[in-house]
Design an enzyme around this catalytic site. Structure first.
Site, PDB file in Angstrom:
ATOM      1  CD  GLU A  87     -41.915  24.702  23.677  1.00 58.64           C
ATOM      2  OE1 GLU A  87     -41.535  25.901  23.322  1.00 58.64           O
ATOM      3  OE2 GLU A  87     -41.250  24.035  24.421  1.00 58.64           O
ATOM      4  CG  HIS A 112     -38.000  28.001  19.703  1.00 61.39           C
ATOM      5  ND1 HIS A 112     -39.451  28.083  19.846  1.00 61.39           N
ATOM      6  CD2 HIS A 112     -37.874  27.290  21.009  1.00 61.39           C
ATOM      7  CE1 HIS A 112     -39.913  27.636  20.999  1.00 61.39           C
ATOM      8  NE2 HIS A 112     -38.859  27.003  21.566  1.00 61.39           N
ATOM      9  CD  GLU A 134     -34.261  27.404  23.262  1.00 59.14           C
ATOM     10  OE1 GLU A 134     -34.944  28.304  22.621  1.00 59.14           O
ATOM     11  OE2 GLU A 134     -34.764  26.792  24.235  1.00 59.14           O
TER      12      GLU A 134
HETATM   13 MG    MG Z   1     -39.178  26.427  23.726  1.00 63.45          MG
END
Ligand code: MG
Length: 500
Positions: A294, A267, A264
């Site tokens: 991603e 991201h 995360e």
């Molecule tokens: Mg993801």
């Protein structure tokens, strides 16, 4: 012209403000909201979504965009990019009748409840009639979008613009064959035969401490990001300088919380480095695809986070937290454990090698449904057959089989492939970065992530939606999506780990 430009920029700014409010409502719902807040929260979220949709498809907004789009030559390069992107987005949104969106929303709300109930009772039949309705709605949706080629392309396009079933079938069939071969080889190795679990149950406080260390090392700025807890880990942005990530400490599995935090945070770094300045609060300041988003999380989670130099850096932190657990565990044993391959039922808990097989299975089922090759009722059986074919294991019930993911209940058909696309892109980026920076391993081992982050900013983050995902990858790596690079990376890695 000036009037139209002003209007279009002001409207985008207010739409991104509304988007931030929607994100805040959603984040709170997943993290801190007391259970009974859910009824009014759904109303609040639905109202914001409705306001956003109404403004997106409003005639006035469209007229101003049209006015600019017929005068593109008189615009600056930046304005041109914004207007073109905006026109494509809005044109697509206007193809969908509001009445359809409402129907879809009502159907998915009920389907989500049915999915939860079906899981509780381990009874697929509770969910299947809802899923049938969703599949019909998805087909109706394809009719509105109506891209040339395969029906599924119209669904895919929402998540991975420009990607096609034809291309994915080609990449995924190669990847599937290779992954199964690597898995079979590993299974025949004595190291696989003798591998065992290492008990890593630490206190929640230790989990939290280690997760905070890793995001600090990754240079996720504290004043712009925070880490909280939710059932399923996710990342969401509320503004240009406010991104939230979550993890889950309660699974008793330290590596789950650790790797999902790294994932995360990958991201989040992307979100915080989107193009700003003249593109701030415009359609350009966003990711061109979920696959590319991603790729950023997988890059940190797999390429960096599961590498040997990374564990030379991090193993001591784990040891420090729980010396007694690690007394008899050598570094090599730990590194092997972190990269252990073991076919399992649940996608989100899968290892790096088998993960993509879980996704390819879902892709094959989704495409088959859209092609009317088989019915919703036959999914549990097909699921189990494919699990056996790809991973050599069969779920003992539908909760650990066809009912495990929430995606279909939310109408997200065409979403799953982005997980594999991102994983492949991540391998391509890592190969390129390693060629350009021969010191990468020692930098990782020393916890110096500055150059890596800068490279990602320069090659991915700074473009936002100025180009399509595949184009950004092509510019950096010399070619678009290529699963061979990922397969070679896996072969290298596992041939040394399992001595095969
Ligand atoms: Mg993801």
């Amino acid at each position: 012209m000036k009037e139209s430009l002003d209007f279009v920029y002001k409207e985008q700014k207010e739409l991104s403000t509304l988007g931030g409010i929607a994100a805040l409502l959603g984040w709170d719902q997943m993290t801190y909201m007391p259970k009974l807040g859910v009824v009014e929260r759904s109303e609040q979220s639905a109202l914001i979504s409705k306001l956003i949709h109404e403004r997106v498809i409003s005639e006035k907004f469209w007229q101003h965009i049209q006015n600019l789009s017929t005068n593109l030559d008189n615009l600056s390069e930046n304005d041109k990019a914004v207007v073109k992107r905006l026109e494509e987005d809005i044109e697509k949104s206007r193809k969908i009748p509001s009445e359809f969106i409402e129907r879809m929303s009502k159907t998915t709300t009920l389907a989500y409840q049915a999915w939860e109930e079906a899981r509780g009772k381990n009874d697929y039949n509770v969910f299947s009639s809802h899923l049938e309705k969703i599949i019909d709605l998805e087909k109706e949706y394809c009719g509105y979008i109506n891209l040339p080629g395969h029906k599924y392309d119209s669904l895919l396009d929402d998540y991975e613009e420009g990607m096609t079933v034809e291309k994915l079938k080609h990449e995924f069939s190669f990847l599937k064959k290779e992954l199964i071969e690597i898995l079979e080889k590993i299974k025949s190795s004595p190291i696989y035969e003798n591998q065992k679990e290492i008990d890593v149950k630490l206190s929640e406080e230790s989990h939290r401490k280690i997760c905070n260390v890793v995001i600090e090392k990754m240079q996720l700025p504290k004043e712009k990001a925070r880490l909280d807890v939710s059932t399923h880990p996710f990342t969401t942005s509320m503004g240009n300088d406010d991104v939230r990530i979550t993890t889950n400490f309660r699974r008793g599995d330290l590596l789950f919380s650790f790797f999902s935090t790294v994932h995360e945070a990958g991201h989040a770094l992307y979100e915080l480095n989107m193009p700003r300045d003249e593109f701030k609060n415009t359609v350009i300041s966003d990711s061109p695809s979920l696959g590319l988003h991603e790729s950023q999380s997988r890059f940190w989670e797999n390429m960096i986070g599961r590498s040997k130099p990374f564990w030379k850096l991090f193993y001591p932190f784990f040891k420090e937290e729980s010396a007694h657990l690690y007394n008899n565990v050598t570094f090599d044993e730990w590194y092997r454990y972190v990269n252990q391959v073991k076919p399992s039922m649940i996608r989100v808990e899968a290892d790096e090698l088998t993960y993509c097989l879980h996704v390819i299975l879902r892709f094959e089922l989704e495409v088959g449904l859209m092609e009317d090759k088989f019915s919703v009722n036959s999914l549990p059986q097909l699921w189990n057959e494919k699990m056996d074919e790809m991973l050599g294991i069969t779920p003992k019930n539908d909760v650990e089989g066809v009912l495990q993911d929430m995606h279909w209940s939310g109408g997200s058909i065409g979403y799953f492939p982005t997980y594999v696309i991102g994983t492949i892109y991540a391998a391509q980026l890592f190969k390129k970065l390693s060629e350009e920076n021969p010191n990468i391993n020692s930098e990782i081992e020393n916890g110096e992530f500055g150059n890596i982050l800068m490279w990602l900013r320069e090659h991915i983050h700074k473009y936002g939606r100025l180009m399509a995902a595949d184009e950004i990858i092509k510019n950096t790596c010399g070619e678009g999506l290529n699963s061979k690079i990922f397969v070679n990376y896996l072969k290298d890695k596992y041939s040394s780990l399992y001595e095969v």
